[in-house]
Design a protein around this motif. Structure first.
Motif, PDB file in Angstrom:
ATOM      1  N   GLY A   1      18.991  11.378  11.138  1.00  0.00           N
ATOM      2  CA  GLY A   1      17.672  10.805  10.970  1.00  0.00           C
ATOM      3  C   GLY A   1      16.809  11.076  12.188  1.00  0.00           C
TER       4      GLY A   1
ATOM      5  N   ARG B   1      11.415   4.664   6.926  1.00  0.00           N
ATOM      6  CA  ARG B   1      12.000   5.444   5.835  1.00  0.00           C
ATOM      7  C   ARG B   1      11.029   5.675   4.689  1.00  0.00           C
ATOM      8  N   THR B   2      10.114   4.750   4.483  1.00  0.00           N
ATOM      9  CA  THR B   2       9.192   4.855   3.353  1.00  0.00           C
ATOM     10  C   THR B   2       7.758   4.642   3.835  1.00  0.00           C
TER      11      THR B   2
ATOM     12  N   ALA C   1       6.422   7.584   7.067  1.00  0.00           N
ATOM     13  CA  ALA C   1       7.883   7.680   7.103  1.00  0.00           C
ATOM     14  C   ALA C   1       8.310   9.022   7.674  1.00  0.00           C
TER      15      ALA C   1
ATOM     16  N   THR D   1      14.263  10.888   8.783  1.00  0.00           N
ATOM     17  CA  THR D   1      14.907   9.607   8.480  1.00  0.00           C
ATOM     18  C   THR D   1      15.026   9.425   6.973  1.00  0.00           C
ATOM     19  N   ALA D   2      13.940   9.660   6.251  1.00  0.00           N
ATOM     20  CA  ALA D   2      13.990   9.562   4.792  1.00  0.00           C
ATOM     21  C   ALA D   2      14.896  10.639   4.215  1.00  0.00           C
TER      22      ALA D   2
ATOM     23  N   TRP E   1      18.783   9.864   4.530  1.00  0.00           N
ATOM     24  CA  TRP E   1      19.344   8.909   3.567  1.00  0.00           C
ATOM     25  C   TRP E   1      19.351   9.488   2.153  1.00  0.00           C
TER      26      TRP E   1
ATOM     27  N   LEU F   1      20.543  -0.582   2.310  1.00  0.00           N
ATOM     28  CA  LEU F   1      19.127  -0.215   2.264  1.00  0.00           C
ATOM     29  C   LEU F   1      18.439  -0.898   1.085  1.00  0.00           C
TER      30      LEU F   1
ATOM     31  N   LEU G   1      12.674   4.853  -1.528  1.00  0.00           N
ATOM     32  CA  LEU G   1      12.883   6.038  -0.701  1.00  0.00           C
ATOM     33  C   LEU G   1      13.196   7.260  -1.565  1.00  0.00           C
TER      34      LEU G   1
END
Length: 501
Positions: free
Chosen positions: A421, A442-443, A447, A451-452, A455, A481, A487
Motif C-alpha cells: 500500500g 482507501r476510498t 484515495a 493503498t486501494a 487491498w 475493512l 473500495l
C-alpha cells in the motif's frame, strides 16, 4: 588464418575476444552486425537504441581493420554478407532467440558464455535436487567459491546479509543524499552520427521509438565504463548501502552505481566490479554494509537472474499463475508522465521517459507494483520493461518481471508478491507529501491508488495468497475493512475508465 569471431552488441568488452580454450583463436578477425530489424520489431526507448548503437560503433572504431562491420536488415543477412559460408565462432548469446539463430547456422560454432562469474554447469549442479532455488542460498555459494567478502570460511562481519542496515528511509526533509554526482560521458562524433541515423529512420517511418534521447548518460566504450566504475568506487560506494531502498524525487541517482548498462553491454566484467568494491572495504574506504549491498546486486542477484533465465526453460516466459490479462494503457506505453497525478508513478515514469533508467525500488515497488495491482498481462509488462530501460535485455527482464515483480511464476523465484500500500512508499520516499492522494485513504477522490490497489489485489487473489505463509496475515486483514465493498466498486470503476492515476 584464424576463423572470424562474431560479436553481438552486448559482447563489447575485451573478454569477448580474449583467446583461450573456450574463446576465439588468437588475433581472430572480428565480425559485428548492426541489424535494423532489431529496432523495427519492438518500439524501444530512443536512449536505449542510441546507447547500443553508439557502443557498437565505438567498439568497431577501437578494433579498426580487425573488424568487418556490416549494417544489414537482419543478422542472418549480415553474417552472410560478412563471411559467406566461412566458419565463424561466437560466444553464447544472452537471449534464447539469438541462441536459436546462431545454432541454426551451420557455419557457426557457439563458445561458452562470458561476462558472468558462475559457469552454467556449476549453477545446474547447485540447483539439481533442490525444491526451491532461492537467491540467498546461491549468493552464499558464489561468495564461498569466489572468496568474496570472506574471512576464512565465514562471511566478513559474521553475517551474509546486511539488508537490515540498508533499508533506511531518506533523511527527513532532505531533497538529496548529497552524494558526489555519478560519472557522465561526453558525446562525440559517433554519437552525432547515431543521432542523425535514428532521426532519419524515424522520418522515413522505418522505426518508431518512445522516450527521449540525449545527451547520452551512460558509457558507450570500455574507457568510459572504467571511469564510471572508478568514480563509483571512490566517490559513491561509501554512501550507497544505508539508503539503497530509498527514493527522493529530486535525486534519482542517489548513491547508485549506474553500472548496469555497462555490465550488460559487456563493457565491464562483474569480477572487476565486486573485487574493486571489496578492495575499497579492506582499505577502509567504504563500510561493509555498503559493499555487501553492492556485491549482492552483482554476485548475487545479477548472476542468479542470468542462470534462472536459462535453467527454468522457455516455458517460463508464459508463466501467469495469477491469471492476469489486462492490457497496458496508452499513457503507460507512451511514458506520458505529465498525464499522471499520482506523484510516485509520475516521478518514476518521468525518469524512465527522460533517461531510460530508474533505480530498483521505483522499478519494483512503484512501476511493477502498480502493474501487478491492476492485473496487467505479465508478458506485456515484461516486454515494456525490456523496451523501456537502457539496461533491459531479455535475460534481465524475464526473471525480474515474471518472477520478482509480477509473481507470475507463483513463487518459483520469490516467497511472496512484492507489492504494498501507500504507507511503504510514504515511509521510503518523499513522494507522498505533495501528492493529491493520501497513503492512509482507501476510498474517495483522494484515495491512494496503491493503498486501494493493494487491498483490491489481495481480495482478487484471496484464496491463493491466503495459503502463502508470508501473505496470510495481510489477507486476513480484508475481514477488518468496513469499506471493502465501496473500495472494490471504486477500483472497478477506475479500471473501466482506463485513465492514469
Amino acid at each position: 588464418m584464424a576463423n572470424p569471431h562474431w560479436l553481438f552488441g552486448d559482447q563489447l568488452g575485451p573478454s569477448f575476444i580474449k583467446a583461450g580454450a573456450d574463446g576465439p583463436a588468437r588475433d581472430a578477425p572480428v565480425v559485428m552486425i548492426e541489424s535494423r530489424y532489431v529496432f523495427r520489431r519492438r518500439r524501444f526507448h530512443r536512449a536505449k537504441a542510441h546507447l547500443v548503437l553508439s557502443a557498437m560503433r565505438h567498439r568497431a572504431a577501437e578494433l579498426g581493420d580487425r573488424v568487418t562491420y556490416v549494417r544489414a536488415d537482419t543478422y542472418r543477412e549480415g553474417i552472410r554478407q560478412a563471411v559467406g559460408r566461412e566458419p565463424v565462432t561466437v560466444h553464447h548469446p544472452t537471449s534464447r532467440a539469438a541462441l536459436r539463430l546462431v545454432r541454426s547456422l551451420d557455419n557457426v560454432t557457439v563458445l561458452p558464455p562470458r561476462g558472468f562469474l558462475v559457469p552454467q554447469e556449476d549453477f545446474a549442479a547447485w540447483a539439481g535436487g533442490r525444491h526451491t532455488l532461492r537467491m540467498e542460498a546461491f549468493y552464499h555459494q558464489v561468495r564461498r567459491d569466489h572468496d568474496l567478502l570472506m574471512e576464512g570460511a565465514e562471511p566478513a562481519g559474521g553475517t551474509w546479509n546486511l539488508d537490515h542496515e540498508n533499508r533506511r528511509p531518506p533523511p527527513r526533509g532532505a531533497r538529496s543524499l548529497g552524494a558526489s554526482p555519478p560519472y557522465r560521458p561526453r558525446e562525440d562524433a559517433v554519437d552525432e552520427e547515431v543521432r542523425r541515423d535514428l532521426d532519419r529512420w524515424e522520418r522515413d517511418g522505418d522505426v518508431s521509438f518512445v522516450g527521449r534521447d540525449g545527451p547520452r548518460a551512460f558509457p558507450a566504450d570500455r574507457r568510459e565504463a572504467l571511469a564510471a566504475l572508478r568514480r563509483f568506487l571512490s566517490h559513491r560506494l561509501a554512501g550507497f548501502g544505508a539508503h539503497e531502498d530509498a527514493v527522493l524525487a529530486d535525486d534519482p541517482t542517489m548513491s547508485h552505481s549506474l553500472l548496469s548498462s555497462s555490465l550488460n553491454l559487456g563493457l565491464l566484467d562483474p569480477a572487476e566490479c565486486v573485487e574493486g568494491a571489496e578492495g575499497a572495504w579492506r582499505a577502509g574506504e567504504a563500510a561493509l554494509n555498503s559493499v555487501e549491498g553492492f556485491v549482492r546486486q552483482i554476485a548475487g542477484w545479477r548472476e542468479y537472474v542470468w542462470h534462472v533465465y536459462w535453467y527454468f526453460g522457455e516455458d517460463y516466459r508464459t508463466s501467469n499463475a495469477l491469471g492476469h490479462t489486462g492490457h497496458l494503457p496508452d499513457w503507460w506505453n507512451e511514458l506520458d508522465a505529465d498525464a499522471v497525478s499520482a506523484r510516485c508513478v509520475a516521478t518514476a515514469l518521468r525518469q524512465v521517459r527522460d533517461t531510460g533508467w530508474t533505480h530498483h525500488i521505483p522499478r519494483l515497488m512503484i512501476l511493477g507494483s502498480y502493474a501487478l495491482q491492476r492485473g496487467w498481462d505479465p508478458a506485456a509488462v515484461t516486454d515494456w520493461f525490456h523496451r523501456s530501460f537502457v539496461d533491459g535485455y531479455d535475460w534481465v527482464m524475464l526473471p525480474n518481471v515474471v518472477g520478482m515483480s509480477q509473481y507470475a511464476d507463483g513463487g518459483r523465484m520469490t516467497t511472496k508478491p512484492y507489492t504494498s500500500g501507500g504507507a511503504y512508499i510514504d515511509r521510503m520516499s518523499d513522494l507522498c507529501g505533495p501528492c493529491p492522494y493520501h497513503p492512509d485513504r482507501r476510498t474517495g477522490e483522494d484515495a491512494c491508488p496503491f493503498t486501494a490497489g493493494y487491498w483490491a489485489f489481495l481480495h482478487r487473489h484471496r484464496d491463493s495468497l491466503g495459503r502463502n505463509a508470508r501473505m496470510s496475515r495481510a489477507v486476513r486483514g480484508l475481514d477488518r475493512l468496513r469499506d471493502l465493498s465501496a473500495l472494490l466498486e471504486q477500483e472497478r470503476e477506475r479500471a473501466g475508465a482506463d485513465t492514469p492515476p
